[in-house]
Every structure is written in C-alpha cells, then in structure tokens.
Write a protein that holds these residues in place. Structure first.
Motif, PDB file in Angstrom:
ATOM      1  N   TRP A  86      38.206  28.765  37.474  1.00  0.00           N
ATOM      2  CA  TRP A  86      38.669  29.997  38.101  1.00  0.00           C
ATOM      3  C   TRP A  86      37.714  31.143  37.785  1.00  0.00           C
ATOM      4  O   TRP A  86      37.361  31.936  38.668  1.00  0.00           O
ATOM      5  CB  TRP A  86      40.080  30.332  37.605  1.00  0.00           C
ATOM      6  CG  TRP A  86      40.567  31.654  38.107  1.00  0.00           C
ATOM      7  CD1 TRP A  86      41.192  31.894  39.290  1.00  0.00           C
ATOM      8  CD2 TRP A  86      40.454  32.905  37.452  1.00  0.00           C
ATOM      9  NE1 TRP A  86      41.473  33.218  39.412  1.00  0.00           N
ATOM     10  CE2 TRP A  86      41.026  33.867  38.290  1.00  0.00           C
ATOM     11  CE3 TRP A  86      39.928  33.309  36.234  1.00  0.00           C
ATOM     12  CZ2 TRP A  86      41.092  35.210  37.947  1.00  0.00           C
ATOM     13  CZ3 TRP A  86      39.979  34.643  35.893  1.00  0.00           C
ATOM     14  CH2 TRP A  86      40.564  35.580  36.744  1.00  0.00           C
ATOM     15  N   TYR A  90      35.498  33.331  40.565  1.00  0.00           N
ATOM     16  CA  TYR A  90      36.360  34.506  40.742  1.00  0.00           C
ATOM     17  C   TYR A  90      35.833  35.449  41.823  1.00  0.00           C
ATOM     18  O   TYR A  90      36.580  35.932  42.658  1.00  0.00           O
ATOM     19  CB  TYR A  90      36.516  35.253  39.419  1.00  0.00           C
ATOM     20  CG  TYR A  90      37.336  36.500  39.545  1.00  0.00           C
ATOM     21  CD1 TYR A  90      38.700  36.423  39.770  1.00  0.00           C
ATOM     22  CD2 TYR A  90      36.744  37.760  39.474  1.00  0.00           C
ATOM     23  CE1 TYR A  90      39.468  37.562  39.895  1.00  0.00           C
ATOM     24  CE2 TYR A  90      37.502  38.905  39.601  1.00  0.00           C
ATOM     25  CZ  TYR A  90      38.856  38.808  39.812  1.00  0.00           C
ATOM     26  OH  TYR A  90      39.619  39.930  39.956  1.00  0.00           O
ATOM     27  N   GLY A 103      43.463  35.592  43.876  1.00  0.00           N
ATOM     28  CA  GLY A 103      42.950  34.939  42.670  1.00  0.00           C
ATOM     29  C   GLY A 103      43.445  35.612  41.402  1.00  0.00           C
ATOM     30  O   GLY A 103      43.742  34.954  40.405  1.00  0.00           O
ATOM     31  N   ILE A 107      45.932  33.692  38.630  1.00  0.00           N
ATOM     32  CA  ILE A 107      45.670  33.478  37.200  1.00  0.00           C
ATOM     33  C   ILE A 107      46.727  34.165  36.344  1.00  0.00           C
ATOM     34  O   ILE A 107      47.052  33.682  35.257  1.00  0.00           O
ATOM     35  CB  ILE A 107      44.237  33.917  36.815  1.00  0.00           C
ATOM     36  CG1 ILE A 107      43.800  33.234  35.502  1.00  0.00           C
ATOM     37  CG2 ILE A 107      44.135  35.398  36.652  1.00  0.00           C
ATOM     38  CD1 ILE A 107      43.636  31.766  35.574  1.00  0.00           C
TER      39      ILE A 107
END
Length: 136
Positions: A86, A90, A103, A107
């Motif tokens: 991730w 990003y 995103g 997270i």
C-alpha cells in the motif's frame, strides 16, 4: 521446425550451477566425515547452550504466554508486511481507484482492525508478564 530444443538449452547454465552446488555440498560433508575425529566422550555428548551448563529436564513445559507472544509477533509482523505494498503504490492509488481519498480511508480501516486486535490482547493481559496468571 520446432524451437523446443533451443528452449531447453537456455536452462543449461542453471542446471550446471545446481549440479556444482549439490556436488560441493556433498563433497564438503563427505570430506568432513572422512577427516574428522569420531571419538565420543561425555563432554562431546553433553548439551551445550550459550556456555551455561544445562540444568533440569530438556522437556520442561513452557508457559502458554511464550507461545501467545510468539504468535502475536508473527501476526503483527504479517500485518506490517501487508502495509508495505500500500505504501509503495500510495501516490498511484487515485489513478487506480478513481478517488483521491480511497487509499487513505482503506488503510485507516485496516489499521483500525489492527488496533482493535491490539487493544483486545492488551486488555486480556496477554502482554502483561508481571502477573503470574492472565485471564486467557
């Protein structure tokens, strides 16, 4: 005409490397066995651990906490590894998902689950080594 024979020639260097590695390993182990001294004594057969003489039975029981902490370490370590991909993509997430904040929220939800698990084990007393018995 088939190109199959040429395809297998590409793996010849790999095959040679594997054969050399296996041959070297076998030859070193065999040479060590042939050259080494094979005289068993009480000192050679005794357990040696960090320079401290062995005490007690080797089959002693460990506390369940030892295993719990080991499993939790692996669990949280794997969770940290899941965050690495991730972090790598990003900046590209808006192009992939079509949303700038997707995103980020993704997270945060993931870290929320991680933190819920962490607070659960904290409140259960699994990380508290000062007390003798925890309510597992």
């Amino acid at each position: 005409m088939s190109s199959a024979p040429h395809y297998f020639w590409n793996y010849l260097p790999l095959l040679i490397q594997v054969l050399i590695a296996v041959g070297m390993g076998c030859s070193m182990a065999t040479g060590s066995w042939l050259i080494g001294k094979h005289r068993a004594s009480k000192a050679k057969l005794a357990a040696y651990e960090c320079g401290i003489p062995a005490e007690g039975d080797a089959r002693g029981r460990f506390s369940v906490r030892f295993y719990m902490v080991a499993m939790l370490f692996i669990l949280f370590d794997v969770e940290a590894v899941f965050m690495l991909p991730w972090a790598v993509i990003y900046r590209q997430l808006p192009a992939i998902t079509g949303s700038r904040m997707f995103g980020f929220w993704e997270i945060l939800v993931y870290l929320g689950f991680v933190m819920v698990g962490f607070f659960y084990i904290w409140k259960k007393g699994i990380l508290d080594w000062s007390s003798d018995k925890a309510d597992l």
